[in-house]
Enzyme design. Structure first.
Site, PDB file in Angstrom:
ATOM      1  N   ARG A   1     -62.968 -30.195   0.951  1.00 48.53           N
ATOM      2  CA  ARG A   1     -62.107 -29.519   1.942  1.00 48.53           C
ATOM      3  C   ARG A   1     -61.418 -28.280   1.393  1.00 48.53           C
ATOM      4  NH1 ARG A   1     -64.906 -32.223   3.348  1.00 48.53           N
ATOM      5  NH2 ARG A   1     -64.752 -34.215   4.386  1.00 48.53           N
TER       6      ARG A   1
ATOM      7  N   GLU B   1     -54.097 -31.661   5.677  1.00 50.72           N
ATOM      8  CA  GLU B   1     -55.367 -30.933   5.852  1.00 50.72           C
ATOM      9  C   GLU B   1     -55.262 -29.986   7.048  1.00 50.72           C
ATOM     10  OE1 GLU B   1     -58.930 -33.318   5.414  1.00 50.72           O
ATOM     11  OE2 GLU B   1     -59.889 -32.253   7.074  1.00 50.72           O
TER      12      GLU B   1
ATOM     13  N   CYS C   1     -58.633 -35.434  10.730  1.00 50.00           N
ATOM     14  CA  CYS C   1     -57.769 -36.020   9.696  1.00 50.00           C
ATOM     15  C   CYS C   1     -56.572 -35.109   9.437  1.00 50.00           C
ATOM     16  CB  CYS C   1     -58.557 -36.234   8.410  1.00 50.00           C
ATOM     17  SG  CYS C   1     -59.714 -37.607   8.574  1.00 50.00           S
TER      18      CYS C   1
HETATM   19  C1  FAD Z   1     -62.044 -35.137  16.848  1.00 49.74           C
HETATM   20  C2  FAD Z   1     -62.098 -34.363  15.552  1.00 49.74           C
HETATM   21  C3  FAD Z   1     -62.891 -34.821  14.509  1.00 49.74           C
HETATM   22  C4  FAD Z   1     -62.939 -34.115  13.306  1.00 49.74           C
HETATM   23  N1  FAD Z   1     -63.729 -34.605  12.290  1.00 49.74           N
HETATM   24  C5  FAD Z   1     -63.804 -33.904  11.131  1.00 49.74           C
HETATM   25  C6  FAD Z   1     -64.641 -34.377  10.054  1.00 49.74           C
HETATM   26  O1  FAD Z   1     -65.311 -35.396  10.143  1.00 49.74           O
HETATM   27  N2  FAD Z   1     -64.681 -33.636   8.912  1.00 49.74           N
HETATM   28  C7  FAD Z   1     -63.955 -32.486   8.762  1.00 49.74           C
HETATM   29  O2  FAD Z   1     -64.029 -31.857   7.699  1.00 49.74           O
HETATM   30  N3  FAD Z   1     -63.159 -32.026   9.758  1.00 49.74           N
HETATM   31  C8  FAD Z   1     -63.082 -32.700  10.922  1.00 49.74           C
HETATM   32  N4  FAD Z   1     -62.260 -32.243  11.932  1.00 49.74           N
HETATM   33  C9  FAD Z   1     -61.488 -31.010  11.724  1.00 49.74           C
HETATM   34  C10 FAD Z   1     -62.225 -29.734  12.210  1.00 49.74           C
HETATM   35  O3  FAD Z   1     -63.282 -30.071  13.076  1.00 49.74           O
HETATM   36  C11 FAD Z   1     -62.781 -28.909  11.040  1.00 49.74           C
HETATM   37  O4  FAD Z   1     -61.792 -28.597  10.089  1.00 49.74           O
HETATM   38  C12 FAD Z   1     -63.438 -27.621  11.542  1.00 49.74           C
HETATM   39  O5  FAD Z   1     -64.175 -27.063  10.512  1.00 49.74           O
HETATM   40  C13 FAD Z   1     -62.402 -26.594  12.042  1.00 49.74           C
HETATM   41  O6  FAD Z   1     -63.111 -25.477  12.548  1.00 49.74           O
HETATM   42  P1  FAD Z   1     -62.465 -24.520  13.619  1.00 49.74           P
HETATM   43  O7  FAD Z   1     -63.427 -23.447  13.917  1.00 49.74           O
HETATM   44  O8  FAD Z   1     -61.962 -25.300  14.765  1.00 49.74           O
HETATM   45  O9  FAD Z   1     -61.247 -23.905  12.783  1.00 49.74           O
HETATM   46  P2  FAD Z   1     -59.742 -23.696  13.278  1.00 49.74           P
HETATM   47  O10 FAD Z   1     -59.118 -25.013  13.487  1.00 49.74           O
HETATM   48  O11 FAD Z   1     -59.674 -22.719  14.369  1.00 49.74           O
HETATM   49  O12 FAD Z   1     -59.120 -23.021  11.964  1.00 49.74           O
HETATM   50  C14 FAD Z   1     -59.014 -23.771  10.759  1.00 49.74           C
HETATM   51  C15 FAD Z   1     -58.811 -22.777   9.602  1.00 49.74           C
HETATM   52  O13 FAD Z   1     -60.000 -21.998   9.452  1.00 49.74           O
HETATM   53  C16 FAD Z   1     -59.676 -20.614   9.546  1.00 49.74           C
HETATM   54  N5  FAD Z   1     -60.811 -19.932  10.188  1.00 49.74           N
HETATM   55  C17 FAD Z   1     -61.409 -20.209  11.377  1.00 49.74           C
HETATM   56  N6  FAD Z   1     -62.428 -19.355  11.592  1.00 49.74           N
HETATM   57  C18 FAD Z   1     -62.471 -18.518  10.532  1.00 49.74           C
HETATM   58  C19 FAD Z   1     -63.277 -17.394  10.175  1.00 49.74           C
HETATM   59  N7  FAD Z   1     -64.279 -16.950  10.938  1.00 49.74           N
HETATM   60  N8  FAD Z   1     -63.009 -16.762   8.999  1.00 49.74           N
HETATM   61  C20 FAD Z   1     -62.000 -17.177   8.200  1.00 49.74           C
HETATM   62  N9  FAD Z   1     -61.196 -18.223   8.460  1.00 49.74           N
HETATM   63  C21 FAD Z   1     -61.432 -18.881   9.631  1.00 49.74           C
HETATM   64  C22 FAD Z   1     -58.418 -20.551  10.392  1.00 49.74           C
HETATM   65  O14 FAD Z   1     -57.719 -19.344  10.171  1.00 49.74           O
HETATM   66  C23 FAD Z   1     -57.676 -21.764   9.872  1.00 49.74           C
HETATM   67  O15 FAD Z   1     -57.062 -21.471   8.635  1.00 49.74           O
HETATM   68  C24 FAD Z   1     -62.185 -32.927  13.141  1.00 49.74           C
HETATM   69  C25 FAD Z   1     -61.385 -32.461  14.212  1.00 49.74           C
HETATM   70  C26 FAD Z   1     -61.345 -33.165  15.392  1.00 49.74           C
HETATM   71  C27 FAD Z   1     -60.491 -32.634  16.518  1.00 49.74           C
END
Ligand code: FAD
Length: 313
Positions: free
Chosen positions: A179, A303, A227
């Site tokens: 992570r 996280e 998480c």
């Molecule tokens: C139901 C559910 C289940 C999940 N299960 C998991 C799992 O099994 N494993 C896991 O690791 N995570 C899990 N997550 C968390 C989430 O899905 C991940 O962390 C995912 O990668 C977040 O991506 P996002 O595009 O939504 O990022 P965001 O939530 O929009 O942003 C997260 C971070 O990434 C940065 N970011 C986003 N896009 C960019 C970009 N293009 N360039 C630079 N920085 C950027 C943002 O600024 C922020 O700091 C889960 C979430 C939910 C709601």
């Protein structure tokens, strides 16, 4: 310093929304607004925008799918960039003429990509089944689980630093770990991934198994950010240990503050009910950390990313 909107945004290829309700765009579905949300149409527009923000000392944040994000009730200042234009949602298979290699924009939706690669009989992204968000967010978080993590199949990224410099970086040079990574602050614009050809039915079966496992063990239908805490390292074994099991052992399953509660199904998920505020979630995060430290002697590291006005993380 007073910054005029036109000096920041004038003449750039982007859509702008002022006072945008970004809290509602996150998977928590709560929290405040962004003073300015922009959706660039080209790489050049993002590069120029970041350079102008840097010159005028305006914070820039990147919103992916909002699946790992809590926006404070007071919202955020500066510029929030969202790569939701079709320019950042393109996927090109057989990038660089290598079978199985693909390039994709950072705004690509992970659910869509997993389905797409599955149909094409390309293996490598099955471990992302059921993980919501965009490619850029998954790279930033090095998202994953028991079956692997994003960096396993990442070959290169195109990265725009907050200094306005675009670099093509090899994943091996970025110190990816559980992570996290050494990726500097900035915007991931594009990436290339290494996948391998496989039987579409076999890929489909693996995606299904992983998805079903997640659905059985996690409250996927509830409003959450996945998480809430990273799994801590057990000092006796040196191995990561389940934060959810530790929170459960501290007696916190079902513990609630306002509209935010520790999930009964998976104690590392904070779930929201109607009327919840970001402040409820923040107070619950603090409460869990304090209680777990007192009862289990473990320090939990959040996280979930938290955005607040005046804090340009
Ligand atoms: C139901 C559910 C289940 C999940 N299960 C998991 C799992 O099994 N494993 C896991 O690791 N995570 C899990 N997550 C968390 C989430 O899905 C991940 O962390 C995912 O990668 C977040 O991506 P996002 O595009 O939504 O990022 P965001 O939530 O929009 O942003 C997260 C971070 O990434 C940065 N970011 C986003 N896009 C960019 C970009 N293009 N360039 C630079 N920085 C950027 C943002 O600024 C922020 O700091 C889960 C979430 C939910 C709601």
């Amino acid at each position: 310093m007073t910054v005029s909107r036109s000096s920041l945004l004038g003449g750039l290829a982007l859509e702008v929304t002022f006072d945008a309700p970004i809290g509602g765009m996150t998977w928590y579905g709560i929290g405040g607004r962004a003073d300015t949300l922009v959706s660039p149409r080209t790489d050049e527009a993002v590069v120029e925008l970041v350079a102008r923000c840097r010159a005028q000392d305006v914070p820039v944040r990147v919103l992916g799918g909002g699946a790992n994000l809590l926006v404070d009730d007071g919202g955020v200042d500066g510029i929030v960039v969202r790569l939701d234009n079709e320019h950042f949602q393109r996927v090109q298979y057989e990038a660089e003429s290598a079978i199985g290699a693909m390039s994709a924009g950072a705004g690509v939706d992970l659910f869509r990509l997993v389905q797409d690669t599955k149909r094409r009989g390309l293996s490598g992204l099955e471990m992302m089944a059921g993980i919501p968000g965009t490619l850029g967010g998954a790279i930033r978080m090095n998202a994953g689980g028991a079956w692997g993590q994003m960096s396993d199949r990442l070959r290169t990224i195109t990265h725009l630093s907050m200094d306005g410099v675009v670099k093509h970086l090899h994943a091996d040079s970025l110190g990816f770990r559980y992570r996290g990574s050494d990726l500097p602050p900035g915007v991931v614009l594009q990436c290339t991934l290494d996948l391998n050809e496989d039987d579409p039915i076999a890929v489909s079966q693996r995606v299904k198994e992983i998805f079903q496992h997640k659905r059985a063990s996690q409250p996927m239908a509830d409003q959450s950010a996945g998480c809430a805490f990273r799994n801590p390292v057990d000092p006796t074994t040196g191995e990561r240990t389940s934060a959810g099991a530790i929170i459960d052992a501290a007696g916190l399953k079902g513990h609630r503050i306002g509209g935010a509660a520790v999930s009964d199904q998976h104690a590392n998920f904070i779930v929201c009910s109607p009327g919840a505020s970001a402040s409820d979630v923040r107070r619950l995060i603090d409460d869990i950390r304090t209680t777990v430290a007192a009862r289990r002697g473990v320090t939990l590291d959040p996280e979930v990313v938290i955005w607040s006005r005046g804090d340009d993380s």
